[in-house]
Design an enzyme around this catalytic site. Structure first.
Site, PDB file in Angstrom:
ATOM      1  N   PHE A  44     -21.355   7.227   1.383  1.00 14.53           N
ATOM      2  CA  PHE A  44     -20.759   8.304   2.189  1.00 14.53           C
ATOM      3  C   PHE A  44     -20.705   9.649   1.479  1.00 14.53           C
ATOM      4  O   PHE A  44     -19.894  10.498   1.792  1.00 14.53           O
ATOM      5  CB  PHE A  44     -19.359   7.896   2.668  1.00 14.53           C
ATOM      6  N   ASN A  56     -23.166  12.885   3.041  1.00 12.40           N
ATOM      7  CA  ASN A  56     -23.091  14.201   2.409  1.00 12.40           C
ATOM      8  C   ASN A  56     -21.651  14.719   2.333  1.00 12.40           C
ATOM      9  O   ASN A  56     -20.735  13.925   2.144  1.00 12.40           O
ATOM     10  CB  ASN A  56     -24.068  15.162   3.071  1.00 12.40           C
ATOM     11  N   SER A  81       0.821  -1.207   0.000  1.00  9.35           N
ATOM     12  CA  SER A  81       0.000   0.000   0.000  1.00  9.35           C
ATOM     13  C   SER A  81       0.859   1.263   0.000  1.00  9.35           C
ATOM     14  O   SER A  81       1.938   1.308   0.594  1.00  9.35           O
ATOM     15  CB  SER A  81      -0.902  -0.004   1.237  1.00  9.35           C
ATOM     16  N   LYS A 121     -22.325   3.257  -8.297  1.00  3.23           N
ATOM     17  CA  LYS A 121     -22.712   3.013  -6.912  1.00  3.23           C
ATOM     18  C   LYS A 121     -24.078   2.328  -6.843  1.00  3.23           C
ATOM     19  O   LYS A 121     -24.305   1.443  -6.014  1.00  3.23           O
ATOM     20  CB  LYS A 121     -22.734   4.322  -6.124  1.00  3.23           C
TER      21      LYS A 121
END
Length: 316
Positions: A110, A151, A40, A131
C-alpha cells in the site's frame, strides 16, 4: 447478495488506512472480519467499525492456533499492519499454509512498489527489504496473492505538505519541488483494494494505483492550492542534502520518514518506472466501474468538507 460475497479478514483494520478498507469491504457487501489485539489502543475505532457491521476477532499475531481458526472462517486476507509489525506477517503466512483455504492474500504494501524502485536511502531500503522478504515468503509458500502499490495517501500528504489547518504563509518544499508523486485519496484506496482483492484478474499480479490525474509535483500542488484559496505562500526549500544528512543522523525509526520524503518528493520514486506488461494499473482496468478522486477534487474536499486532521507525528 452477501452469501455470494467473499468473506474478508483484515489485519490492522483499525489503523489509518486499514479502517478505510474495512468500511469499503462492508460497503461492497462482504462479510468483514477484523483481527485485533485483545487490549487494542483503538477500541473506539473498533467499536465504530463493529457498529457498521464488522466482526471483531480478538487475538495476538503470535497465537498460531487462533490465527488458523480465524483464517478458516474466511476466503480473503488483507494485511494493513503498520511498519513495526511488517515481519509479523510471517506468522500470518504460516497460519495460511496450515489453514489451506485462503483464496487470496494481500500483504501490507500500500505504498511504493518495492520490487521496482531503486537507489533509495538506506533506512527506507531496510524497510522495503522487510516487505520484500514477506513477498518472497508468500511466493515460496504458493499462496495466491495480490500486491497493491497504492502510492501516497492523499489526504495525509495534503495535510503534511500544505498544512491547510494552519494559517501559515510559508510552505516547506523538499528539494526543488519538481519531482512528481502519486497522491490517492484514502477512501479510494480502500474501495479499489477490496475490488482487486476479489477480482480473479488480479490474482498473482501487482496492482498499481497510478491515475494520471493524481500525479503532481509539490510546486504544482502549491500553485493549485493558491488558486483555490486565493492566498499566496512563501516557499521554504529544504535542500536534498539536508534530508540525506537527517537520514544518516536520526535514530531508527525516526530516520525512516525523512528517507521516504526524500524518495517520494525529491527522487520521484512513485512515478519514475514503467508499469510492466503483466501489471494492472487500477485506474485503467476499472475505469468503467470506479473512479479515483482527482487532486483537484481532493483539495475541494479540504475547502468545503475537510476530513479529520490526521496525526502527522510520524513525519515531524
Amino acid at each position: 447478495m452477501a452469501e455470494n460475497k467473499s468473506k474478508i479478514l483484515l489485519f490492522g483494520g483499525s489503523g489509518y488506512i486499514g479502517r478505510h478498507m474495512v468500511r469499503a469491504s462492508i460497503k461492497l457487501g462482504h462479510p468483514t472480519y477484523v483481527y485485533s489485539r485483545p487490549h487494542s489502543d483503538h477500541s473506539q475505532v473498533l467499536n465504530e467499525l463493529q457498529s457498521f457491521g464488522a466482526i471483531i476477532v480478538k487475538g495476538q499475531l503470535d497465537d498460531h492456533v487462533k490465527l488458523v481458526s480465524a483464517l478458516r472462517e474466511v476466503d480473503v486476507v488483507i494485511s494493513a499492519l503498520a511498519y513495526p509489525q511488517v515481519l509479523d506477517q510471517i506468522n500470518i503466512i504460516e497460519a495460511i499454509k496450515v489453514a489451506g483455504n485462503i483464496k487470496r492474500f494481500l500483504p501490507s504494501d500500500f505504498g511504493c512498489e518495492e520490487d521496482r524502485i531503486i537507489s533509495v536511502l538506506p533506512p527506507f531500503q531496510a524497510f522495503l527489504d522487510k516487505k520484500k522478504r514477506v513477498r518472497r515468503a508468500i511466493e515460496e509458500a504458493n499462496i495466491p496473492y495480490t500486491y497493491v502499490s497504492a502510492n501516497c495517501f492523499g489526504a495525509y500528504f495534503v495535510n503534511y505538505l500544505l498544512r491547510p489547518y494552519e494559517q501559515n504563509q510559508e510552505i516547506t518544499v523538499y528539494g526543488t519541488g519538481e519531482a512528481k508523486a502519486v497522491l490517492n485519496y484514502e477512501e479510494d484506496i480502500g474501495i479499489y483494494t477490496i475490488k482487486v482483492a476479489t477480482d480473479p484478474k488480479a490474482c498473482n499480479r501487482v496492482v498499481i494505483f497510478r491515475p494520471r490525474t493524481n500525479m503532481i509535483s509539490q510546486l504544482e500542488l502549491i500553485a493549485l492550492w493558491e488558486k483555490k484559496t486565493g492566498r499566496s505562500f512563501s516557499k521554504i526549500h529544504v535542500p536534498e542534502q539536508e534530508l540525506v544528512t537527517l537520514s544518516n543522523t536520526l535514530p531508527d525509526p525516526l530516520n525512516i520518514p525523512v528517507s521516504i520524503i526524500h524518495s517520494v518528493f525529491v527522487k520521484g520514486v512513485t512515478t519514475d518506472f514503467e508499469i510492466g506488461g503483466d501489471d494492472i494499473e487500477a485506474s485503467v482496468v476499472y475505469r468503467d466501474q470506479l473512479k479515483f478522486t482527482t487532486i483537484e477534487e481532493l483539495l475541494d474536499i479540504f475547502l468545503h468538507d475537510p476530513p479529520p486532521k490526521p496525526a502527522l507525528a510520524a513525519f515531524e
